[in-house]
Structure formats: structure tokens, C-alpha cells
Write a protein that holds these residues in place. Structure first.
Motif, PDB file in Angstrom:
ATOM      1  N   VAL A  12       0.869  -1.172   0.000  1.00  0.00           N
ATOM      2  CA  VAL A  12       0.000   0.000   0.000  1.00  0.00           C
ATOM      3  C   VAL A  12       0.908   1.226   0.000  1.00  0.00           C
ATOM      4  N   SER A  13       0.840   2.004  -1.054  1.00  0.00           N
ATOM      5  CA  SER A  13       1.727   3.155  -1.171  1.00  0.00           C
ATOM      6  C   SER A  13       1.458   4.155  -0.052  1.00  0.00           C
ATOM      7  N   ALA A  14       2.429   5.025   0.180  1.00  0.00           N
ATOM      8  CA  ALA A  14       2.279   6.030   1.228  1.00  0.00           C
ATOM      9  C   ALA A  14       1.090   6.946   0.945  1.00  0.00           C
ATOM     10  N   GLU A  15       0.902   7.310  -0.349  1.00  0.00           N
ATOM     11  CA  GLU A  15      -0.218   8.180  -0.707  1.00  0.00           C
ATOM     12  C   GLU A  15      -1.555   7.482  -0.465  1.00  0.00           C
ATOM     13  N   LEU A  16      -1.646   6.209  -0.858  1.00  0.00           N
ATOM     14  CA  LEU A  16      -2.890   5.467  -0.654  1.00  0.00           C
ATOM     15  C   LEU A  16      -3.154   5.259   0.829  1.00  0.00           C
ATOM     16  N   ALA A  17      -2.119   4.969   1.601  1.00  0.00           N
ATOM     17  CA  ALA A  17      -2.283   4.788   3.049  1.00  0.00           C
ATOM     18  C   ALA A  17      -2.778   6.072   3.697  1.00  0.00           C
ATOM     19  N   ALA A  18      -2.264   7.200   3.248  1.00  0.00           N
ATOM     20  CA  ALA A  18      -2.699   8.481   3.811  1.00  0.00           C
ATOM     21  C   ALA A  18      -4.172   8.738   3.498  1.00  0.00           C
ATOM     22  N   ARG A  19      -4.577   8.412   2.277  1.00  0.00           N
ATOM     23  CA  ARG A  19      -5.990   8.577   1.911  1.00  0.00           C
ATOM     24  C   ARG A  19      -6.873   7.618   2.694  1.00  0.00           C
ATOM     25  N   ARG A  20      -6.420   6.381   2.863  1.00  0.00           N
ATOM     26  CA  ARG A  20      -7.165   5.401   3.669  1.00  0.00           C
ATOM     27  C   ARG A  20      -7.351   5.909   5.093  1.00  0.00           C
ATOM     28  N   ASP A  21      -6.280   6.381   5.697  1.00  0.00           N
ATOM     29  CA  ASP A  21      -6.344   6.843   7.085  1.00  0.00           C
ATOM     30  C   ASP A  21      -7.223   8.085   7.215  1.00  0.00           C
ATOM     31  N   ARG A  22      -7.180   8.928   6.204  1.00  0.00           N
ATOM     32  CA  ARG A  22      -8.038  10.120   6.208  1.00  0.00           C
ATOM     33  C   ARG A  22      -9.508   9.730   6.174  1.00  0.00           C
ATOM     34  N   ILE A  23      -9.850   8.741   5.367  1.00  0.00           N
ATOM     35  CA  ILE A  23     -11.230   8.259   5.290  1.00  0.00           C
ATOM     36  C   ILE A  23     -11.641   7.618   6.608  1.00  0.00           C
ATOM     37  N   ARG A  24     -10.778   6.763   7.148  1.00  0.00           N
ATOM     38  CA  ARG A  24     -11.096   6.085   8.416  1.00  0.00           C
ATOM     39  C   ARG A  24     -11.330   7.098   9.537  1.00  0.00           C
ATOM     40  N   GLU A  25     -10.509   8.131   9.599  1.00  0.00           N
ATOM     41  CA  GLU A  25     -10.672   9.160  10.630  1.00  0.00           C
ATOM     42  C   GLU A  25     -11.989   9.900  10.442  1.00  0.00           C
ATOM     43  N   PHE A  26     -12.308  10.232   9.198  1.00  0.00           N
ATOM     44  CA  PHE A  26     -13.566  10.928   8.917  1.00  0.00           C
ATOM     45  C   PHE A  26     -14.764  10.091   9.330  1.00  0.00           C
ATOM     46  N   VAL A  27     -14.763   8.828   8.933  1.00  0.00           N
ATOM     47  CA  VAL A  27     -15.895   7.947   9.262  1.00  0.00           C
ATOM     48  C   VAL A  27     -16.028   7.783  10.777  1.00  0.00           C
ATOM     49  N   THR A  28     -14.910   7.594  11.456  1.00  0.00           N
ATOM     50  CA  THR A  28     -14.934   7.405  12.905  1.00  0.00           C
ATOM     51  C   THR A  28     -15.435   8.651  13.633  1.00  0.00           C
ATOM     52  N   ASP A  29     -14.920   9.808  13.243  1.00  0.00           N
ATOM     53  CA  ASP A  29     -15.233  11.041  13.976  1.00  0.00           C
ATOM     54  C   ASP A  29     -16.569  11.651  13.592  1.00  0.00           C
ATOM     55  N   LYS A  30     -16.899  11.602  12.298  1.00  0.00           N
ATOM     56  CA  LYS A  30     -18.064  12.344  11.817  1.00  0.00           C
ATOM     57  C   LYS A  30     -19.296  11.487  11.551  1.00  0.00           C
ATOM     58  N   ILE A  31     -19.104  10.215  11.156  1.00  0.00           N
ATOM     59  CA  ILE A  31     -20.234   9.409  10.697  1.00  0.00           C
ATOM     60  C   ILE A  31     -20.708   8.396  11.736  1.00  0.00           C
ATOM     61  N   VAL A  32     -19.796   7.807  12.481  1.00  0.00           N
ATOM     62  CA  VAL A  32     -20.204   6.842  13.510  1.00  0.00           C
ATOM     63  C   VAL A  32     -21.276   7.414  14.445  1.00  0.00           C
ATOM     64  N   PRO A  33     -21.213   8.683  14.869  1.00  0.00           N
ATOM     65  CA  PRO A  33     -22.273   9.213  15.731  1.00  0.00           C
ATOM     66  C   PRO A  33     -23.676   9.141  15.131  1.00  0.00           C
ATOM     67  N   PHE A  34     -23.784   9.104  13.799  1.00  0.00           N
ATOM     68  CA  PHE A  34     -25.099   9.014  13.166  1.00  0.00           C
ATOM     69  C   PHE A  34     -25.748   7.642  13.362  1.00  0.00           C
ATOM     70  N   GLU A  35     -24.983   6.650  13.813  1.00  0.00           N
ATOM     71  CA  GLU A  35     -25.547   5.307  13.987  1.00  0.00           C
ATOM     72  C   GLU A  35     -26.639   5.272  15.047  1.00  0.00           C
ATOM     73  N   ARG A  36     -26.684   6.283  15.895  1.00  0.00           N
ATOM     74  CA  ARG A  36     -27.748   6.376  16.912  1.00  0.00           C
ATOM     75  C   ARG A  36     -28.744   7.499  16.611  1.00  0.00           C
ATOM     76  N   ASP A  37     -28.688   8.017  15.411  1.00  0.00           N
ATOM     77  CA  ASP A  37     -29.596   9.087  15.004  1.00  0.00           C
ATOM     78  C   ASP A  37     -30.996   8.513  14.765  1.00  0.00           C
ATOM     79  N   PRO A  38     -32.045   9.130  15.308  1.00  0.00           N
ATOM     80  CA  PRO A  38     -33.409   8.609  15.093  1.00  0.00           C
ATOM     81  C   PRO A  38     -33.849   8.635  13.633  1.00  0.00           C
ATOM     82  N   ARG A  39     -33.135   9.364  12.803  1.00  0.00           N
ATOM     83  CA  ARG A  39     -33.469   9.388  11.373  1.00  0.00           C
ATOM     84  C   ARG A  39     -32.967   8.138  10.653  1.00  0.00           C
ATOM     85  N   LEU A  40     -32.233   7.286  11.372  1.00  0.00           N
ATOM     86  CA  LEU A  40     -31.883   5.963  10.842  1.00  0.00           C
ATOM     87  C   LEU A  40     -33.042   5.042  11.177  1.00  0.00           C
TER      88      LEU A  40
END
Length: 391
Positions: free
Chosen positions: A6-34
Motif C-alpha cells: 500500500v503506497s504512502a499516498e494510498l495509506a494516507a488517503r485510507r487513514d483520512r477516510i477512516r478518521e472521517f468515518v470514525t469522527d463524523k459518521i459513527v455518531p449518526f448510527e444512533r440518530d433517530p433518522r436511521l
């Protein structure tokens, strides 16, 4: 040669996505609109805007549409990170059916169709559907297609009933599979059509109650009642729908595998943490052989699935159609990841069947993975036929 690095650039993009999903999207899992029919449109729009602000919306799109244009193996790394939450792909606009629809439209739509039907989906402004499955049998066996399009020389009149149409409620870009009846004006046979979801003649009868809730607005029952479309609504060529569907399905099967690998990895991480901290009979659960062996089986399965996905992606990146390879991986990965999720529920005990963690939701959502884009048994049937044809 398959490159596992996994290239350094791809790893950085992967980690950026994982951080975004963890910080911003995981909280929506308890949203009543789900809801039991998945996230509603308001919730989807809110998550999409977060991804847009983070520069992570529709990253899989071709460069000419502003995407990163990853190859299939790079996509596997990125989509696994997005799948850490089942809502991650929804937020990043790389969930089914939109991801597969964007792929096929980018391959066969003409420029006018791209501007009207593809660009708004890439931009996250509207959703799409792929209306093929019918209650009478057309689905895994599209040869049973009954929805008919009658051509009078200028317009097609489409009539028929579809069900399990993911995201039908509120979608604007519609890809419809119908059988063009023999006519004196041109070719006939199974054909794809493009139209706006607000076109008269598209009737959403109901949204079905299903055990999964990770797709926006669930799965609808749709009736086409004298839906009239101009000849310009044909997507690609008349009579070529099955060929186009296969073009869409091979990579779409793999993107499902990528996303669900991320979700299964999340469930496994939760189970590992529980096994470390929960004690029973004088020691942590993970030190009991029965639990430890389940964790080991999960670890083995997750890596085998990852490597299998990468192999099939490498096949596509090498220029092959990958139908046989994608069938093998879809059948194997869907079964193995479901076992992973099931073991995670077992390790968590009573918590596993509750909403105290997302593991129960991942388990129930993942059950459908063994069915869509071809049930395991249909893939095995196709694989066996290919094996028997080989020397």
C-alpha cells in the motif's frame, strides 16, 4: 505479479477516510433518522455535506468528474476504510446502488445523459436506482424479465412490476430494465432505459420491511403504468441490457465485498476489546480457548477475504472481465464475513443482540449481503459451469 504494498499516498488517503468515518459518521448510527428503512433523505444529505466539506465525496469517480479515479485495488483499500461504519459509504456517496450506477453510466451513457443523469449523482445532489428485480422471478435469473416496452416508432410505453428496488423512494436517476417487444421500427430484446424518477407512470406502491437498514429509504415495490419515454431514453443499445448488467455486476460485487470487509473489521475490533476487558471464571474472556479460537478464526477470515478481494481487483486492473473471479470472491467473502459477524455477536453475548454496540446492526445488515448481486448458490452454479467448460 500482484503487488500487496500500500503506497504512502494510498495509506494516507485510507487513514483520512477512516478518521472521517470514525469522527463524523459513527455518531449518526444512533440518530433517530436511521429508520427501519435506512437513513432518510434529510440524514443522507447531512452526511453527504460533511463528506463534501472533508473533500471525501465520490472519491471513486473518474478524474474528469473531480474524483480520485482509483484502480480497483486502490478502491478496495479506500472502500474498506469507508465501510468502518455501514453509513460511511452513504456519506461518501460510494454505497450501492449509486456506486454501481455511476460506474455503468460513466461507461455507456452519451454526453447528454451524463449531464442530466450522472453528474447530479456524482455531486451527491440526487440518488439513483437500478430497476431490474421482479417478483415473478427476474433477478438472479434476468431471463425471466417480464416488464415490457412497446415501441411505436417515437416513444416506448413501459409496463410492469418491480420489487426490492433499493432507494426507489425519492430517487431521481432511474435505470430501468425492460424487454422491448418485437416491432417493425427497430431491434428488440432486454434494454436499459434512463429517466427521471418524477416521470408520470412510475408508481411507488410501498417500501418493503426488510432486516437490513443501511440503504437510503430501503427497498421499494414499483409499478410502471404506461410509462412513456422517448427513443433518446435508451441507455446504450436496444437489446444489450444483459451485457451491460454484467459489465456493472463484476466490479459491483467486489465493491460490496470491500465495504462489508470494513464493517466486519469494525465488529471484530469491538469483539476483541470486549474479550480483553470482560472477565469470566477468573480470567478475561479471550483467554478462554472457545473465545480465543473464535477471535483467531475471525483474524484468519478477514485477511483471507482481503487478499481474495485484492486478487480479483488485480484481475480487473489487468484488463480481464473478471466475471468468474468476482463470482468466486462474492460467494466466499459474503459467507465468511457473515460468519465473522456471527462470531462477534457470540463473543459479546447478550450485548451482541442489543444496540449497545453496532455489532447487532452489522450482523443483521450483513445477512442480506449473501443474497444481493447474486445469492451464493447462483454464484456457485456459475462457477461450476465455468469449471466444467475448462480443459
Amino acid at each position: 505479479m500482484i503487488d500487496f504494498e500500500v503506497s504512502a499516498e494510498l495509506a494516507a488517503r485510507r487513514d483520512r477516510i477512516r478518521e472521517f468515518v470514525t469522527d463524523k459518521i459513527v455518531p449518526f448510527e444512533r440518530d433517530p433518522r436511521l429508520t427501519r428503512h435506512g437513513p432518510n433523505e434529510e440524514m443522507r444529505t447531512e452526511m453527504v455535506e460533511l463528506a463534501r466539506a472533508a473533500g471525501l465525496l465520490t472519491v471513486q469517480a473518474p478524474a474528469r468528474f473531480g474524483g480520485w479515479e482509483p484502480n480497483h485495488r486502490e478502491q478496495a483499500v479506500l472502500f474498506e476504510a469507508a465501510g468502518w461504519s455501514t453509513l460511511g459509504p452513504v456519506a461518501m456517496n460510494c454505497a450501492a446502488p449509486d456506486e454501481g450506477n455511476m460506474f455503468i453510466l460513466s461507461k455507456i451513457a452519451n454526453e447528454a445523459q451524463i449531464e442530466e443523469f450522472l453528474v447530479p449523482v456524482i455531486d451527491g445532489r440526487q440518488r439513483s436506482v437500478f430497476a431490474m428485480t421482479e417478483p415473478g422471478g427476474a433477478g438472479s435469473d434476468p431471463g425471466q424479465l417480464k416488464t415490457e416496452a412497446v415501441f411505436d416508432g417515437s416513444e416506448y410505453a413501459i409496463n410492469g412490476l418491480k420489487w426490492l428496488i433499493t432507494g426507489a423512494d425519492g430517487a431521481r436517476t432511474w435505470i430501468i430494465m425492460a424487454k422491448v417487444a418485437p416491432n417493425p421500427h427497430g431491434p428488440d430484446g432486454p434494454t436499459l432505459f434512463l429517466c427521471d424518477g418524477n416521470t408520470p407512470g412510475i408508481e411507488l406502491e410501498r417500501v418493503m420491511n426488510t432486516m437490513d437498514r443501511n440503504y437510503v429509504q430501503g427497498h421499494g415495490v414499483v409499478r410502471f403504468d404506461n410509462l412513456r419515454l422517448p427513443a433518446s431514453a435508451v441507455l446504450g443499445d436496444v437489446g444489450q441490457a444483459f451485457r451491460y448488467a454484467q459489465m456493472r455486476l463484476a466490479p459491483a460485487r467486489l465493491t460490496h465485498c470491500m465495504r462489508w470487509l470494513g464493517a466486519a473489521s469494525r465488529a471484530h475490533a469491538i469483539a476483541v476489546d470486549h474479550a480483553r476487558t470482560r472477565t469470566a471464571f477468573g480470567k478475561p474472556l479471550g483467554e478462554h480457548q472457545g473465545v480465543g479460537f473464535m477471535l483467531a478464526d475471525n483474524e484468519i477470515a478477514l485477511q483471507q477475504c482481503r487478499l481474495g478481494i485484492w486478487w480479483a481487483c488485480w484481475t480487473l486492473d489487468s484488463g480481464a472481465k473478471g466475471r468468474h473471479e468476482s463470482s468466486m470472491i462474492k460467494a466466499y467473502v459474503s459467507e465468511e464475513l457473515f460468519k465473522v459477524a456471527d462470531r462477534c455477536v457470540q463473543i459479546l453475548g447478550g450485548m451482541g443482540i442489543s444496540d449497545e454496540t453496532p455489532v447487532g446492526m452489522i450482523f443483521s445488515d450483513m445477512r442480506a449481503f449473501r443474497l444481493y448481486d447474486g445469492p451464493t448458490e447462483v454464484h456457485k452454479y456459475a462457477i461450476a459451469r465455468q469449471v466444467l467448460r475448462e480443459p
